[in-house]
Design an enzyme around this catalytic site. Structure first.
Site, mmCIF file in Angstrom:
data_model
loop_
_atom_site.group_PDB
_atom_site.id
_atom_site.type_symbol
_atom_site.label_atom_id
_atom_site.label_comp_id
_atom_site.label_asym_id
_atom_site.label_seq_id
_atom_site.Cartn_x
_atom_site.Cartn_y
_atom_site.Cartn_z
ATOM 1 N N SER A 195 0.863 -1.154 -0.008
ATOM 2 C CA SER A 195 0.148 0.094 -0.103
ATOM 3 C C SER A 195 0.902 1.147 -0.047
ATOM 4 O O SER A 195 0.346 2.243 -0.587
ATOM 5 C CB SER A 195 -0.918 0.066 1.259
ATOM 6 O OG SER A 195 -0.224 0.000 2.533
ATOM 7 N N HIS A 254 -5.505 -4.558 -2.178
ATOM 8 C CA HIS A 254 -5.432 -3.569 -2.957
ATOM 9 C C HIS A 254 -5.288 -3.746 -4.593
ATOM 10 O O HIS A 254 -4.650 -3.085 -5.154
ATOM 11 C CB HIS A 254 -4.089 -2.833 -2.478
ATOM 12 C CG HIS A 254 -4.084 -2.003 -1.491
ATOM 13 N ND1 HIS A 254 -4.650 -0.646 -1.403
ATOM 14 C CD2 HIS A 254 -3.700 -2.189 -0.007
ATOM 15 C CE1 HIS A 254 -4.644 -0.002 -0.183
ATOM 16 N NE2 HIS A 254 -4.332 -0.929 0.623
ATOM 17 N N LYS A 298 -12.729 -2.103 -0.620
ATOM 18 C CA LYS A 298 -11.741 -1.313 -1.371
ATOM 19 C C LYS A 298 -12.277 -1.101 -2.939
ATOM 20 O O LYS A 298 -13.351 -0.271 -3.021
ATOM 21 C CB LYS A 298 -10.477 -1.818 -1.451
ATOM 22 C CG LYS A 298 -9.536 -1.510 -0.101
ATOM 23 C CD LYS A 298 -8.157 -1.705 0.022
ATOM 24 C CE LYS A 298 -7.591 -1.358 1.286
ATOM 25 N NZ LYS A 298 -6.890 -2.356 2.383
HETATM 26 C C1 LIG Z 1 -6.968 -2.711 3.687
HETATM 27 C C2 LIG Z 1 -6.553 -3.900 3.930
HETATM 28 C C3 LIG Z 1 -6.900 -5.108 4.841
HETATM 29 C C4 LIG Z 1 -8.061 -4.854 5.544
HETATM 30 O O1 LIG Z 1 -9.303 -4.863 5.157
HETATM 31 P P1 LIG Z 1 -10.703 -4.672 5.965
HETATM 32 O O2 LIG Z 1 -11.694 -5.672 4.861
HETATM 33 O O3 LIG Z 1 -10.937 -3.300 5.606
HETATM 34 O O4 LIG Z 1 -10.517 -5.149 7.226
HETATM 35 C C5 LIG Z 1 -6.175 -6.185 4.816
HETATM 36 N N1 LIG Z 1 -4.902 -6.501 4.172
HETATM 37 C C6 LIG Z 1 -4.553 -5.405 3.202
HETATM 38 C C7 LIG Z 1 -3.339 -5.721 2.504
HETATM 39 C C8 LIG Z 1 -5.279 -4.133 3.077
HETATM 40 O O5 LIG Z 1 -5.042 -3.444 2.393
#
Ligand SMILES: *Cc1c(COP(=O)(O)O)cnc(C)c1O
Length: 396
Positions: free
Chosen positions: A183, A211, A242
């Site tokens: 990220s 992502h 996301k």
């Molecule tokens: C955003 C993210 C998560 C968490 O996802 P949620 O569904 O919001 O709990 C887990 N792993 C990665 C790599 C992320 O970027």
């Protein structure tokens, strides 16, 4: 009863956070998520959400979520295995498997829970987990909850990964786990090489594609598709929070035996409420909108290339990369914080990332492009970046 001593200790810690600029204040939106957001500081162009495909406020998805809520109710008041499984839950699992190219899928309330629940049922004392040092916090926590021996390799360093695999040679099972897209830099895990090493050292592979799912790879299936190694990945964890509509929810998808074990033993699945029907209905709609043809992905890829071109043209320092995460490297911590504030004044909402979120001397503004942006908005933002960049002496 909380003591004064405890109150004082916490207050001191909060002051420390504020002093180092690490205290997280929340920006309140007075509008839905989108390329333009209304905040109590005014209207801003948003460049820091994970709304990659621009679906977070898409009318068709809102309609589908509403319809699902009307048909299936507001909530289930139950975990999955008691009385919390409806037909749409099973359908979403099937459709996610078809989309990702896997054998089976298990839903979770969030990808955080998916990662929290995936390691402990599968790995015990006699096993090993080998994790990229930049993996997401939820992977780190998930690994902590299992009894397997832990190894950590330097970020995307295949030699270091290999040496971890050698050290873990005596373990019963070895599991390599990595984010698909990281990220902070927006770089993609080297899954081709990871799968080769996994094969050589007889290890399993888990990829967290939070992502990536929805837009990375030629049809948006994720980093497995990007590298052409989907069938060599044992487990994918990902989020619906996301690119896939941005509400909430997540899943683990992969080999059917592993998923079956998770359904029996994974604690966040067994002891946390089922996904609300509205979210299931909304996510099913998202899949329908992207599984045969994905015009949102095309827009996002075009936008990202266009915007990166504009910023590079102005002389900004941007590392090579192919994702919709664009790190604008500023390096100096103070300059980064000030630049972000000045951009806010220009109506551009971005976040500056400084130590310890990124390593010391690697401060940057992280831009996330969305398919919801328009060319005109990208032009406006690039113009503001150029203006502020000159004022701050970042570009000439
Ligand atoms: C955003 C993210 C998560 C968490 O996802 P949620 O569904 O919001 O709990 C887990 N792993 C990665 C790599 C992320 O970027």
């Amino acid at each position: 009863m909380i003591t004064n001593a405890m109150r004082e200790t916490i207050a001191k810690e909060m002051d420390q956070l504020k002093g180092t600029g690490m205290y997280k204040a929340e920006q309140i939106l007075v509008s839905p998520q989108g390329s333009i957001i209304e905040t109590n500081q005014g209207r801003m162009l948003n460049f820091c959400s994970n709304n990659y495909l621009g679906l977070s406020n898409h009318p068709e998805i809102i309609k589908a979520a509403g319809k699902a809520m009307e048909q299936w109710g507001y909530g289930l008041s139950s975990v999955r295995f008691i009385c919390g499984t409806q037909e749409p839950h099973k359908e979403l699992e099937k459709r996610m498997s078809a989309f990702l190219g896997t054998e089976d899928t298990i839903l979770y309330a969030a990808c955080f829970d998916a990662n929290g629940g995936v390691f402990e049922p599968l790995l015990g004392l006699e096993d090993a987990v080998i994790s990229d040092e930049l993996n997401h916090a939820s992977i780190i926590d998930g690994v902590r909850l299992c009894k397997a021996q832990r190894f950590r390799y330097a970020h995307s360093d295949m030699q270091d990964l290999e040496s971890c695999l050698q050290q873990a040679g005596k373990s019963r099972y070895r599991l390599i786990c990595t984010d698909g897209v990281f990220s902070m830099d927006g770089d993609i895990a080297r899954l081709g090489e990871i799968c080769d090493l996994a094969e050589r050292y007889n290890a399993l592979v888990l990829v967290d594609d939070s992502h990536a799912t929805g837009y990375i790879g030629s049809s948006g299936r994720g980093t497995g598709e990007y590298w052409g190694v989907t069938d060599r990945i044992d487990l994918i964890t990902t989020t619906f929070g996301k690119a896939l509509g941005g509400a909430s929810g997540g899943c683990v998808s992969g080999r059917k035996e592993l998923i079956e074990m998770l359904r029996q033993r994974s604690r966040p699945y067994l002891f946390s409420n089922t996904l609300a029907p509205a979210i299931v209905g909304g996510t099913l709609k998202v899949l329908e909108m992207i599984e045969t043809d994905n015009p949102f992905r095309t827009t996002l890829i075009d936008h990202t290339a266009y915007f990166k071109g504009l910023l590079k043209g102005h002389g900004f320092d941007i590392p090579e990369g192919e994702t919709a995460i664009i790190p604008v490297m500023i390096y100096d911590e103070q300059t980064t914080v000030k630049t972000a504030h000045k951009l806010h004044d220009q109506g551009i909402y971005v976040i500056g990332f400084t130590y310890p979120v990124v390593s010391k001397g690697k401060a940057r503004i992280r831009i996330q492009v969305s398919a919801a942006h328009t060319r005109d908005e990208l032009d406006q933002a690039a113009h503001a970046f150029a203006k502020v960049g000159k004022e701050m002496g970042i570009i000439t």
